[in-house]
Design a protein around this motif. Structure first.
Motif, PDB file in Angstrom:
ATOM      1  N   GLY A 239      12.921   7.676   5.471  1.00 36.81           N
ATOM      2  CA  GLY A 239      13.042   6.366   6.013  1.00 36.81           C
ATOM      3  C   GLY A 239      12.248   5.364   5.020  1.00 36.81           C
ATOM      4  N   ALA A 240      11.236   5.628   4.589  1.00 35.59           N
ATOM      5  CA  ALA A 240      10.628   4.751   3.639  1.00 35.59           C
ATOM      6  C   ALA A 240      11.143   4.792   2.443  1.00 35.59           C
ATOM      7  N   ALA A 241      11.602   5.753   1.736  1.00 33.48           N
ATOM      8  CA  ALA A 241      12.444   5.683   0.475  1.00 33.48           C
ATOM      9  C   ALA A 241      13.620   4.980   0.697  1.00 33.48           C
ATOM     10  N   ALA A 242      14.261   5.170   1.698  1.00 30.31           N
ATOM     11  CA  ALA A 242      15.584   4.205   1.956  1.00 30.31           C
ATOM     12  C   ALA A 242      14.985   2.780   1.912  1.00 30.31           C
ATOM     13  N   GLY A 243      13.909   2.571   2.421  1.00 27.89           N
ATOM     14  CA  GLY A 243      13.425   1.027   2.319  1.00 27.89           C
ATOM     15  C   GLY A 243      13.134   0.600   1.055  1.00 27.89           C
TER      16      GLY A 243
ATOM     17  N   GLY B 154       0.910  -1.272   0.095  1.00 29.51           N
ATOM     18  CA  GLY B 154      -0.106   0.234  -0.030  1.00 29.51           C
ATOM     19  C   GLY B 154       0.795   1.197   0.010  1.00 29.51           C
ATOM     20  N   GLY B 155       0.117   2.354   0.414  1.00 30.48           N
ATOM     21  CA  GLY B 155       1.095   3.847   0.686  1.00 30.48           C
ATOM     22  C   GLY B 155       2.407   3.394   1.661  1.00 30.48           C
ATOM     23  N   MET B 156       3.287   4.210   1.553  1.00 28.33           N
ATOM     24  CA  MET B 156       4.288   4.191   2.584  1.00 28.33           C
ATOM     25  C   MET B 156       3.783   4.490   3.832  1.00 28.33           C
ATOM     26  N   ASP B 157       4.283   3.903   5.019  1.00 27.14           N
ATOM     27  CA  ASP B 157       3.915   4.220   6.184  1.00 27.14           C
ATOM     28  C   ASP B 157       4.684   5.235   6.806  1.00 27.14           C
ATOM     29  N   THR B 158       4.188   6.391   6.423  1.00 25.34           N
ATOM     30  CA  THR B 158       4.949   7.683   6.515  1.00 25.34           C
ATOM     31  C   THR B 158       4.220   8.757   7.582  1.00 25.34           C
ATOM     32  N   PRO B 159       3.928   8.820   8.735  1.00 24.84           N
ATOM     33  CA  PRO B 159       3.446   9.722   9.388  1.00 24.84           C
ATOM     34  C   PRO B 159       3.936  10.864   9.406  1.00 24.84           C
ATOM     35  N   MET B 160       3.282  12.031   9.499  1.00 30.29           N
ATOM     36  CA  MET B 160       3.735  13.433   9.159  1.00 30.29           C
ATOM     37  C   MET B 160       4.784  13.848  10.619  1.00 30.29           C
ATOM     38  N   ASP B 161       5.687  14.562  10.254  1.00 32.34           N
ATOM     39  CA  ASP B 161       6.420  14.817  11.322  1.00 32.34           C
ATOM     40  C   ASP B 161       6.029  16.015  12.014  1.00 32.34           C
ATOM     41  N   THR B 162       5.204  17.298  11.285  1.00 33.77           N
ATOM     42  CA  THR B 162       4.784  18.249  11.635  1.00 33.77           C
ATOM     43  C   THR B 162       3.341  18.223  11.675  1.00 33.77           C
ATOM     44  N   PRO B 163       2.380  18.488  12.408  1.00 31.12           N
ATOM     45  CA  PRO B 163       0.994  18.536  12.322  1.00 31.12           C
ATOM     46  C   PRO B 163       0.726  19.505  11.583  1.00 31.12           C
TER      47      PRO B 163
ATOM     48  N   ALA C 216      21.345   4.636  -7.559  1.00 28.76           N
ATOM     49  CA  ALA C 216      22.115   5.860  -7.391  1.00 28.76           C
ATOM     50  C   ALA C 216      21.224   7.225  -7.509  1.00 28.76           C
ATOM     51  N   ALA C 217      20.087   7.099  -8.201  1.00 30.83           N
ATOM     52  CA  ALA C 217      19.173   8.240  -8.158  1.00 30.83           C
ATOM     53  C   ALA C 217      18.476   8.559  -6.734  1.00 30.83           C
ATOM     54  N   TYR C 218      18.149   7.380  -6.047  1.00 26.60           N
ATOM     55  CA  TYR C 218      17.379   7.647  -4.689  1.00 26.60           C
ATOM     56  C   TYR C 218      18.520   8.186  -3.701  1.00 26.60           C
TER      57      TYR C 218
ATOM     58  N   ALA D 189      18.976  14.020  -0.011  1.00 27.01           N
ATOM     59  CA  ALA D 189      19.107  15.210   0.666  1.00 27.01           C
ATOM     60  C   ALA D 189      17.896  16.273   0.642  1.00 27.01           C
ATOM     61  N   ALA D 190      17.096  15.759  -0.413  1.00 26.22           N
ATOM     62  CA  ALA D 190      16.118  16.878  -0.734  1.00 26.22           C
ATOM     63  C   ALA D 190      14.811  16.544  -0.025  1.00 26.22           C
ATOM     64  N   ILE D 191      14.748  15.472   0.828  1.00 27.28           N
ATOM     65  CA  ILE D 191      13.625  14.886   1.345  1.00 27.28           C
ATOM     66  C   ILE D 191      13.572  15.390   2.731  1.00 27.28           C
ATOM     67  N   LYS D 192      12.395  16.016   3.103  1.00 23.15           N
ATOM     68  CA  LYS D 192      12.368  17.200   4.272  1.00 23.15           C
ATOM     69  C   LYS D 192      11.922  16.380   5.511  1.00 23.15           C
ATOM     70  N   GLN D 193      10.821  15.357   5.298  1.00 22.80           N
ATOM     71  CA  GLN D 193      10.276  14.628   6.704  1.00 22.80           C
ATOM     72  C   GLN D 193      11.278  13.283   6.921  1.00 22.80           C
TER      73      GLN D 193
END
Length: 272
Positions: free
Chosen positions: A201-205, A50-59, A185-187, A192-196
């Motif tokens: 973490g999900a992209a690294a997975g 499904g979608g990445m399990d990526t809860p928002m860091d900032t409300p 290599a693209a990931y 460095a451009a990812i903020k949250q």
């Protein structure tokens, strides 16, 4: 077939420039121009469902019932949605590559590929199943990234049209290796451009799965499965050099007009 990891010959320069422009247009449509400066310099199944399990860091602010976007005040998507659209552009490329290639070549043809002639029967018999698993992973990556982009308030970029240029199973395997190594290599370059942190973490997975694909394909293509101790990052321009060879159509912008569109809160991405 021209090695996909090398530049086109002079006779192919006009076609090469066209495909590069189209891929550059795809990246521009994805809204990822800003990650170019953040990219590094060059040097069990595990399938998500499904979608990445990526809860928002900032409300995020919760909109009131009367809030809505207008023609001059459209709600911008979360900036990480643009970086994920860059990844999605490449995941579409890989997904279609395996979908078409595994439809064109049967298991017997893949096992009999000239490039596998130095391997024993056991490994050659496993290649078709492994490639099918890789293809399933790429579809899962497309689904997960697309769902997360939507939940971040963005619009996923769509598939383009492609011409991968292979005509034999060995060429198919060589192109697969080039695409997988480019994706890893693209990931790395875009990280460095990812903020949250949760999105990172999900992209690294996903990247770690792509690296395992690349390792396997390096092995069966007669190359080192682990060429270096530290993964080298590729810039957008370097990714374009390889991936741009295969895109033959424009990609529609994921940022269509949002006039009079009701606001939707940007909340926790979906999970299954």
């Amino acid at each position: 077939m021209t090695d996909p990891r090398r530049s086109s010959s002079p006779t192919d320069s006009s076609t090469d420039r066209l495909s590069r422009r189209r891929f550059a247009g795809a990246l521009a449509a994805a809204g990822v121009a800003g990650i170019a400066g953040c990219s590094g310099s060059s040097g069990g199944d595990g399938t998500p469902t499904g979608g990445m399990d990526t809860p928002m860091d900032t409300p995020m602010d919760t909109p009131t019932e009367t809030e809505e976007a207008t023609e001059t005040e459209a709600e911008p998507p979360n900036p990480d949605a643009d970086v994920l659209n860059y990844a999605l552009t490449l995941e579409h490329l890989e997904n279609v590559f395996y979908r078409e290639g595994l439809d064109e070549f049967g298991a017997d043809e893949l096992m009999a590929a000239d490039s596998l002639s130095s391997f024993g029967e056991t490994l050659r018999m496993q290649v078709p199943e492994y490639l099918a698993t890789v293809g399933a992973h790429e579809q899962a990556h497309v689904d997960a990234i697309s769902a997360t982009i939507e939940d971040l308030g963005g619009t996923p970029v769509g598939e383009a049209e492609y011409d991968f240029g292979y005509s034999t199973p060995s060429e198919f395997l060589a192109t697969a290796g080039a695409l997988e190594n480019t994706g890893v290599a693209a990931y790395t370059g875009a990280a460095a451009a990812i903020k949250q942190n949760a999105v990172l973490g999900a992209a690294a997975g996903i990247q770690s799965v792509e690296a395992r694909h690349a390792s396997f394909l390096n092995l069966i293509n007669g190359e080192s499965p682990f060429p270096s101790g530290v993964e080298e990052a590729s810039t957008v321009e370097e990714v374009l050099e390889i991936a741009g060879q295969f895109i033959t159509s424009e990609v529609a912008s994921p940022h269509p007009s949002t006039a009079r569109r009701s606001r939707r809160p940007t909340g926790r991405p979906r999970t299954t």
